[in-house]
Design an enzyme around this catalytic site. Structure first.
Site, PDB file in Angstrom:
ATOM      1  N   CYS A 113       0.828  -1.239  -0.026  1.00  0.00           N
ATOM      2  CA  CYS A 113       0.046   0.126  -0.126  1.00  0.00           C
ATOM      3  C   CYS A 113       0.715   1.233  -0.069  1.00  0.00           C
ATOM      4  O   CYS A 113       0.347   2.377  -0.434  1.00  0.00           O
ATOM      5  CB  CYS A 113      -0.917   0.053   1.122  1.00  0.00           C
ATOM      6  SG  CYS A 113      -1.867  -1.619   1.120  1.00  0.00           S
ATOM      7  N   HIS A 235      -3.369   6.979   2.075  1.00  0.00           N
ATOM      8  CA  HIS A 235      -3.850   5.507   1.779  1.00  0.00           C
ATOM      9  C   HIS A 235      -5.085   5.237   2.461  1.00  0.00           C
ATOM     10  O   HIS A 235      -5.281   5.523   3.750  1.00  0.00           O
ATOM     11  CB  HIS A 235      -2.668   4.572   2.077  1.00  0.00           C
ATOM     12  CG  HIS A 235      -3.170   3.100   2.063  1.00  0.00           C
ATOM     13  ND1 HIS A 235      -3.776   2.864   0.683  1.00  0.00           N
ATOM     14  CD2 HIS A 235      -3.487   1.940   3.041  1.00  0.00           C
ATOM     15  CE1 HIS A 235      -4.160   1.644   0.974  1.00  0.00           C
ATOM     16  NE2 HIS A 235      -3.736   1.038   2.251  1.00  0.00           N
ATOM     17  N   ASN A 265     -10.436  -0.355  -0.069  1.00  0.00           N
ATOM     18  CA  ASN A 265      -8.685  -0.329   0.192  1.00  0.00           C
ATOM     19  C   ASN A 265      -8.169  -0.794  -1.094  1.00  0.00           C
ATOM     20  O   ASN A 265      -8.268  -1.991  -1.461  1.00  0.00           O
ATOM     21  CB  ASN A 265      -8.429  -1.063   1.240  1.00  0.00           C
ATOM     22  CG  ASN A 265      -6.784  -1.051   1.467  1.00  0.00           C
ATOM     23  OD1 ASN A 265      -6.202  -0.846   0.574  1.00  0.00           O
ATOM     24  ND2 ASN A 265      -6.480  -1.382   2.600  1.00  0.00           N
TER      25      ASN A 265
END
Ligand code: ACO
Length: 308
Positions: A113, A235, A265
């Site tokens: 990520c 993020h 996500n």
């Protein structure tokens, strides 16, 4: 010598899976997912139509067009991904071929990520050294292919998508701070031919402790205070994590735009997709001070501060 973002782009698969859709196949509820994560829906690839390469290529085309360039103007293609379909060749080379950017160097970065943020820092290094003039940085993921759809603790979190930006040399500085905690790596794993396993609470603790620290570190390096930042593009792991980071920085939550409600996500694609949405909606404008911060499996983390 600094760098600036010339253009952004993004691409999402058409298929949307809502929390109500998930309730048909697992013991969960819209209320539980929204309360714990802020997620209402996510996009997922279907069949073989969309891959991390097609999504990344579409996002890249939009970024190159927004930059006012052609594929032949790109010198280097950096692709952040942890969900490549093939071990070889890398996704960056496949995107290079799809774009017809045969003159560009190309390689992948696997930092989960934090991958897009780390890709930007690599671009900054090459641009500042004079090695390249225009770098395409792509974050593209098909996380839906590596999650265990029967694990309600992790499957609810993720979605697929791609975001990209073209960066070039300029006078405005980007400042970076990066780090990793390899000893904590067991919190989020995916072996070859297996699916993601996650210790959700360990990831939560890592993110809420580490991200305010690395943001404060990058602000100190840049000689700035948090109050001078216009927006924090983080993020998109979880709304509760973003809320806790805002509190840790003593900054109002209004400075933290999100899109997690509609896309979940998307690992390395989260930051560039959100950035593209904000730029296209006129919610980030030239001259604003923006902090980007990524964190994820590895455990990897990093932040940068820039003037847009
Ligand atoms: N629906 C309903 N109940 C659920 C679900 C679900 N989808 N998932 C778990 N539960 C249950 C558990 O079984 C447990 O039940 P029990 O008490 O009867 O045993 C209960 O809910 C609590 O489970 P926890 O795992 O303790 O729930 P928690 O409050 O920690 O929330 C979550 C889980 C949302 C995953 C949280 O830990 C989290 O957000 N962690 C961060 C993880 C993350 O963001 N990962 C992203 C990848 S890495 C990155 O991007 C940085």
């Amino acid at each position: 010598m600094g760098i600036k973002i010339l253009g952004t782009g993004s691409a999402l698969p058409e298929k949307v899976v809502t929390n109500f859709d998930l309730m048909k196949t697992m013991d969960t509820s819209d209320e539980w997912i929204r309360e714990r994560t802020g997620i209402g829906a996510r996009h997922v690839v279907t069949g073989s139509f969309d891959t991390e390469t097609t999504l990344g290529t579409n996002a890249a085309r939009r970024a190159i067009e927004a930059a006012g360039l052609l594929a032949c103007d790109i010198d280097l293609i950096l692709v952040a991904t942890c969900t490549a379909d093939d071990r070889l060749p890398c996704v960056a080379c496949k995107i290079q071929a799809a774009l017809g950017a045969g003159q560009a160097a190309a390689f992948d970065i696997n930092a989960a990520c934090a991958g897009f943020l780390i890709g930007l820092s690599v671009a900054e290094g090459y641009l500042s050294s004079g090695a390249f003039a225009n770098v395409l940085v792509v974050g593209t993921e098909t996380v839906s292919k590596i999650i265990d759809w029967s694990d309600r603790g992790s499957a609810i979190l993720f979605g697929d998508g791609a975001g990209a930006c073209v960066v070039t040399r300029s006078d405005s500085a980007f400042t970076f701070a990066l780090g990793a905690d390899g000893e904590g790596g067991d919190a989020l794993r995916c072996s070859h031919n297996s699916t993601v396993t996650m210790d959700g609470q360990a990831v939560y603790r890592f993110a809420t402790r580490t991200v305010p620290k690395v943001i404060n570190e990058v602000l100190a390096k840049a000689g700035m205070k948090a109050s001078e930042v216009d927006k924090y593009v983080l993020h998109q792991a979880n709304m509760r994590i973003i809320g806790s980071i805002a509190k840790g920085l003593k900054e109002p939550i209004e400075k933290f735009p999100t899109n997690i409600e509609n896309v979940g996500n998307m690992s390395s694609a989260s930051i560039p997709v959100l950035l593209d949405e904000l730029v296209r909606d006129g919610k980030i404008v030239a001259g604003e001070k923006i902090v980007l911060a990524g964190f994820g499996a590895g455990l990897t983390y990093g932040a940068c501060v820039m003037e847009y």
